[in-house]
Design a protein around this motif. Structure first.
Motif, mmCIF file in Angstrom:
data_model
loop_
_atom_site.group_PDB
_atom_site.id
_atom_site.type_symbol
_atom_site.label_atom_id
_atom_site.label_comp_id
_atom_site.label_asym_id
_atom_site.label_seq_id
_atom_site.Cartn_x
_atom_site.Cartn_y
_atom_site.Cartn_z
ATOM 1 N N THR A 129 7.713 12.222 6.456
ATOM 2 C CA THR A 129 7.089 13.537 6.410
ATOM 3 C C THR A 129 8.197 14.572 6.204
ATOM 4 O OG1 THR A 129 5.415 12.780 7.973
ATOM 5 C CG2 THR A 129 5.557 15.138 7.604
ATOM 6 N N LEU A 130 8.079 15.337 5.121
ATOM 7 C CA LEU A 130 9.082 16.347 4.805
ATOM 8 C C LEU A 130 8.421 17.705 4.615
ATOM 9 C CD1 LEU A 130 11.084 14.425 2.047
ATOM 10 C CD2 LEU A 130 11.603 14.540 4.485
ATOM 11 N N ALA B 108 18.915 9.738 6.398
ATOM 12 C CA ALA B 108 19.780 10.888 6.135
ATOM 13 C C ALA B 108 19.048 11.936 5.295
ATOM 14 C CB ALA B 108 21.061 10.444 5.436
ATOM 15 N N LEU B 109 18.250 11.494 4.332
ATOM 16 C CA LEU B 109 17.498 12.441 3.504
ATOM 17 C C LEU B 109 16.375 13.097 4.295
ATOM 18 C CD1 LEU B 109 17.456 10.512 0.136
ATOM 19 C CD2 LEU B 109 18.640 12.661 0.644
ATOM 20 N N ALA B 110 15.709 12.329 5.147
ATOM 21 C CA ALA B 110 14.680 12.931 6.005
ATOM 22 C C ALA B 110 15.315 14.014 6.874
ATOM 23 C CB ALA B 110 14.003 11.864 6.863
ATOM 24 N N ASP B 111 16.490 13.719 7.416
ATOM 25 C CA ASP B 111 17.209 14.708 8.229
ATOM 26 C C ASP B 111 17.626 15.919 7.388
ATOM 27 O OD1 ASP B 111 16.935 13.019 10.398
ATOM 28 O OD2 ASP B 111 19.012 12.282 10.318
ATOM 29 N N LYS B 112 18.090 15.685 6.178
ATOM 30 C CA LYS B 112 18.525 16.768 5.295
ATOM 31 C C LYS B 112 17.416 17.794 5.092
ATOM 32 C CE LYS B 112 19.818 17.672 0.466
ATOM 33 N NZ LYS B 112 20.181 17.064 -0.824
ATOM 34 N N TYR B 113 16.186 17.297 4.947
ATOM 35 C CA TYR B 113 15.049 18.190 4.704
ATOM 36 C C TYR B 113 14.309 18.560 5.998
ATOM 37 C CZ TYR B 113 15.822 17.450 -0.244
ATOM 38 O OH TYR B 113 16.381 17.424 -1.501
ATOM 39 N N GLU B 114 14.927 18.226 7.133
ATOM 40 C CA GLU B 114 14.352 18.497 8.460
ATOM 41 C C GLU B 114 12.970 17.862 8.613
ATOM 42 O OE1 GLU B 114 14.633 22.722 9.108
ATOM 43 O OE2 GLU B 114 16.828 22.662 9.069
ATOM 44 N N GLY B 115 12.883 16.630 8.124
ATOM 45 C CA GLY B 115 11.648 15.876 8.208
ATOM 46 C C GLY B 115 11.797 14.694 9.145
ATOM 47 N N TYR B 116 10.877 13.756 9.007
ATOM 48 C CA TYR B 116 10.835 12.603 9.906
ATOM 49 C C TYR B 116 10.675 11.311 9.125
ATOM 50 C CZ TYR B 116 9.957 16.171 13.397
ATOM 51 O OH TYR B 116 10.077 17.282 14.192
ATOM 52 N N ARG C 185 0.859 -1.191 0.000
ATOM 53 C CA ARG C 185 0.000 0.000 0.000
ATOM 54 C C ARG C 185 0.891 1.235 0.000
ATOM 55 N NH1 ARG C 185 -2.534 -2.410 4.968
ATOM 56 N NH2 ARG C 185 -3.847 -4.056 4.151
ATOM 57 N N ILE C 186 0.611 2.123 -0.931
ATOM 58 C CA ILE C 186 1.405 3.351 -1.062
ATOM 59 C C ILE C 186 0.448 4.536 -1.057
ATOM 60 C CG2 ILE C 186 3.027 4.634 -2.507
ATOM 61 C CD1 ILE C 186 3.555 1.798 -3.873
ATOM 62 N N TYR C 187 0.775 5.527 -0.252
ATOM 63 C CA TYR C 187 -0.031 6.748 -0.204
ATOM 64 C C TYR C 187 0.923 7.927 -0.150
ATOM 65 C CZ TYR C 187 -3.398 10.225 1.435
ATOM 66 O OH TYR C 187 -4.177 11.342 1.565
ATOM 67 N N MET C 188 0.745 8.868 -1.071
ATOM 68 C CA MET C 188 1.583 10.074 -1.107
ATOM 69 C C MET C 188 0.692 11.285 -1.351
ATOM 70 S SD MET C 188 4.843 8.830 -3.400
ATOM 71 C CE MET C 188 5.711 10.358 -3.139
ATOM 72 N N VAL C 189 0.935 12.319 -0.554
ATOM 73 C CA VAL C 189 0.129 13.530 -0.696
ATOM 74 C C VAL C 189 0.894 14.706 -0.101
ATOM 75 C CG1 VAL C 189 -1.114 13.279 1.496
ATOM 76 C CG2 VAL C 189 -2.237 14.425 -0.426
ATOM 77 N N TYR D 87 3.895 13.906 2.512
ATOM 78 C CA TYR D 87 3.661 12.734 3.355
ATOM 79 C C TYR D 87 3.722 11.495 2.471
ATOM 80 C CZ TYR D 87 1.259 9.321 6.253
ATOM 81 O OH TYR D 87 0.928 8.190 6.954
ATOM 82 N N ILE D 88 4.563 10.544 2.868
ATOM 83 C CA ILE D 88 4.710 9.276 2.154
ATOM 84 C C ILE D 88 4.443 8.153 3.150
ATOM 85 C CG2 ILE D 88 6.283 7.750 0.897
ATOM 86 C CD1 ILE D 88 7.970 10.289 0.265
ATOM 87 N N SER D 89 3.527 7.264 2.803
ATOM 88 C CA SER D 89 3.242 6.093 3.634
ATOM 89 C C SER D 89 3.361 4.851 2.759
ATOM 90 C CB SER D 89 1.834 6.186 4.226
ATOM 91 O OG SER D 89 1.495 4.974 4.869
ATOM 92 N N ILE D 90 4.196 3.922 3.193
ATOM 93 C CA ILE D 90 4.348 2.655 2.485
ATOM 94 C C ILE D 90 4.169 1.536 3.503
ATOM 95 C CG2 ILE D 90 5.907 1.177 1.162
ATOM 96 C CD1 ILE D 90 7.176 3.763 0.078
#
Length: 159
Positions: free
Chosen positions: A156-157, A133-141, A87-91, A98-101
């Motif tokens: 979440t970015l 590392a990419l989540a951190d780069k964009y100050e996301g989670y 299941r993939i959800y992106m919005v 927000y990306i949910s996999i």
């Protein structure tokens, strides 16, 4: 490098269009991975609604989605066909991507799997570190969760 590009070109020739999110890079990645899921008998439920432009670099989006989806496909292949799902959800919601996999996973996880420790060697096994590392780069989670039979990754970015 030439061999990799030749393989990528061949894979792209085999890609069907499953998703039109509104973002070309996202569509390219999702459609490539969903074609692989179909070939591996993994039922997919995908919903992605995105703007044409994102403030995230294309290469970063590719690395993030590619690693998350490769891990999901790999986990699905380890269980019986009738139990597989992806299941993939992106919005974009309130200026956040927000990306949910979610994917099917083994009921009983070993220590490494429960603690997200890869047993791969060589150039493998660094995927979740790259995603983090990419989540951190964009100050996301990046949030990871595993329950018996299911694995979930959420990113979440801020945009």
């Amino acid at each position: 490098m030439k061999g990799y590009l030749d393989e990528l070109e061949q894979n792209l020739e085999d890609v069907d269009t499953y998703v039109k999110s509104g973002n070309l890079m996202t569509d390219a990645i999702l459609n490539s991975k969903l074609s692989l899921a179909e070939k591996r008998d993994i039922p997919v439920n995908c919903r992605a609604i995105l703007p044409q432009e994102l403030s995230i670099e294309d290469v970063d989006l590719c690395v993030m989605l590619g690693n998350l989806l490769d891990n999901a496909l790999e986990a699905c292949e380890k269980i019986p066909r009738e139990q597989r799902f992806l299941r993939i959800y992106m919005v974009v919601n309130k200026a956040q991507l927000y990306i949910s996999i979610q994917n099917s996973a083994k009921e009983e996880l070993d220590f490494n799997e429960r603690n997200y420790i890869s047993t791969k060697r060589g150039n493998h096994g660094l995927g979740m570190k790259r995603v983090k590392a990419l989540a951190d780069k964009y100050e996301g989670y990046l949030t990871l969760a595993n329950e018996p039979g299911i694995f979930a990754a959420e990113v979440t970015l801020p945009l």
